[in-house]
Design an enzyme around this catalytic site. Structure first.
Site, mmCIF file in Angstrom:
data_model
loop_
_atom_site.group_PDB
_atom_site.id
_atom_site.type_symbol
_atom_site.label_atom_id
_atom_site.label_comp_id
_atom_site.label_asym_id
_atom_site.label_seq_id
_atom_site.Cartn_x
_atom_site.Cartn_y
_atom_site.Cartn_z
ATOM 1 N N ASP A 55 146.408 41.503 114.353
ATOM 2 C CA ASP A 55 145.597 41.645 115.559
ATOM 3 C C ASP A 55 145.768 43.018 116.212
ATOM 4 O OD1 ASP A 55 148.181 41.166 116.385
ATOM 5 O OD2 ASP A 55 147.694 39.437 117.638
ATOM 6 N N GLY A 56 146.967 43.610 116.143
ATOM 7 C CA GLY A 56 147.143 44.953 116.682
ATOM 8 C C GLY A 56 146.292 45.972 115.956
ATOM 9 N N SER A 57 146.183 45.817 114.651
ATOM 10 C CA SER A 57 145.347 46.704 113.842
ATOM 11 C C SER A 57 143.880 46.551 114.223
ATOM 12 C CB SER A 57 145.534 46.390 112.357
ATOM 13 O OG SER A 57 146.893 46.491 111.979
ATOM 14 N N GLY A 115 152.575 45.544 109.950
ATOM 15 C CA GLY A 115 153.546 45.086 108.969
ATOM 16 C C GLY A 115 152.904 44.840 107.611
ATOM 17 N N VAL A 120 138.042 45.644 97.853
ATOM 18 C CA VAL A 120 137.136 46.507 98.629
ATOM 19 C C VAL A 120 136.639 47.657 97.756
ATOM 20 C CG1 VAL A 120 136.959 48.084 100.591
ATOM 21 C CG2 VAL A 120 138.176 45.906 100.843
ATOM 22 N N ARG A 171 142.040 46.579 96.376
ATOM 23 C CA ARG A 171 141.358 46.572 95.074
ATOM 24 C C ARG A 171 139.974 45.950 95.182
ATOM 25 N NH1 ARG A 171 141.063 42.379 91.321
ATOM 26 N NH2 ARG A 171 140.861 42.991 89.103
ATOM 27 N N GLU A 192 166.490 19.550 107.522
ATOM 28 C CA GLU A 192 166.893 18.484 108.431
ATOM 29 C C GLU A 192 166.311 18.648 109.835
ATOM 30 O OE1 GLU A 192 168.646 17.477 105.081
ATOM 31 O OE2 GLU A 192 168.942 19.481 105.896
ATOM 32 N N ILE A 198 152.127 37.930 107.366
ATOM 33 C CA ILE A 198 152.826 36.741 106.874
ATOM 34 C C ILE A 198 152.928 35.663 107.945
ATOM 35 C CG2 ILE A 198 154.129 38.114 105.213
ATOM 36 C CD1 ILE A 198 156.613 37.658 107.020
#
Length: 327
Positions: free
Chosen positions: A107-109, A15, A27, A25, A192, A131
């Protein structure tokens, strides 16, 4: 610094998250500072398989620090999780002269990166960008700060309508497995109630709380629901509350992918820049199979095996604080 690493590949996977461009940038420009080449890989691991690479120069990343998303694009790539797919990817890596890889994602990456490292001994480091803020080994992930600011701005606007019409809004935010977005935005917006995966909330207790609030002459409210809450989606929870409190006027707002977009905040730009620089430093210091994170203001290295199998723990004390401050 190992001279064998002369060309560093960069990809974004999973994602998208605000700040990914700032990390790219960092890197690229750090690699150039150390007299290395940077190669951008389009569409994540699919780009490795399809051989979609392009050289990245300093001007290639001019003005991208303020842009959301990822200009290298991202994708899910089931083919990469087959031996044949990884073999093709590695062949293209070799043909492109790429000596090491920086993977920006979740983590999947990192699981994909670990496979390349284990099967082909390719030096790889990861930069946490999601995110959800649920990756172990860093206080915050790239994109989290921007996402919660987006959520808070939306809730502030919904609050105006809720107050004007005596409504109870159920606001669904992202966070299927972790309630960081819901909890932080709840505290910041004065919600609330907060429903998150880490803390089970009984519907009867929620209804009792809403009735107690009304007896205090509070005629509107904001209930924040993490999308992975065990009780169901915001729509389902609002329905259950309406059944028990038929005189309450309820509305549901699902913020969805708007939380992923937009220009990254200052915090995300700084974090992405520091971690991007740290990724190149780690590779040139001979490190591999690690994620670059930040804890208490310091750069830390976490092995992929930990970053992929553990999750950041949400501070339950903060959940208690959110409840106390809502009373």
């Amino acid at each position: 610094m190992p001279e064998k690493i002369k060309r560093i590949g960069i990809l974004t996977s999973g994602g998208d998250a605000p700040g990914m461009n700032a990390a790219i940038r960092a890197v690229v420009r750090t690699a150039i500072f150390y007299h290395r080449e940077a190669i951008g890989i389009q569409r994540g691991y699919c780009g490795l398989i399809d051989n979609k690479t392009t050289p990245l120069l300093s001007h290639s990343v001019s003005k991208v620090i303020s842009l959301g998303g990822t200009f290298l694009k991202s994708s899910r790539c089931p083919q990469f999780y087959t031996p044949e797919g990884r073999a093709q990817a590695m062949q293209n890596i070799s043909n492109a002269g790429i000596d090491a890889l920086v993977v920006i994602g979740g983590d999947g990456s990192f699981r994909g990166a670990q496979l390349l490292m284990e099967e082909y001994k390719l030096p790889v480091v990861g930069i946490p960008a999601t995110i959800d803020n649920d990756i172990y080994g860093t206080d915050f992930t790239i994109g989290f700060d921007t996402a919660i600011n987006t959520v808070v701005q939306a809730i502030d606007k919904l609050r105006d309508t809720a107050d004007s019409h005596n409504l109870v809004f159920f606001v669904e935010v992202m966070g299927r497995d972790a309630g960081f977005i819901a909890l932080f935005s709840s505290i910041a917006s004065g919600a609330e109630a907060t429903l998150i995966p880490e803390v089970q909330l009984d519907i009867d207790k929620l209804c009792s709380y809403l009735e107690w609030e009304r007896r205090k002459n509070k005629t509107s409210g904001i209930i924040i629901v993490a999308e992975g809450e065990e009780q169901g989606s915001a729509v389902e929870i609002a329905r259950k509350v309406k059944e028990k409190l038929p005189d309450y006027d309820t509305r549901v707002t699902t913020l969805g992918h708007v939380q992923r977009g937009g220009a990254p905040t200052c915090n995300d730009r700084v974090l992405a820049s520091i971690l991007g620089h740290g990724a190149v430093d780690a590779l040139l210091d001979g490190k591999t199979g690690i994620m670059i994170g930040q804890r208490s203001g310091q750069i830390v290295h976490t092995p992929f095996v930990e970053a992929c199998t553990r999750h950041n723990d949400l501070n339950k004390k903060w959940y208690e604080i959110a409840h106390i401050l809502s009373l």
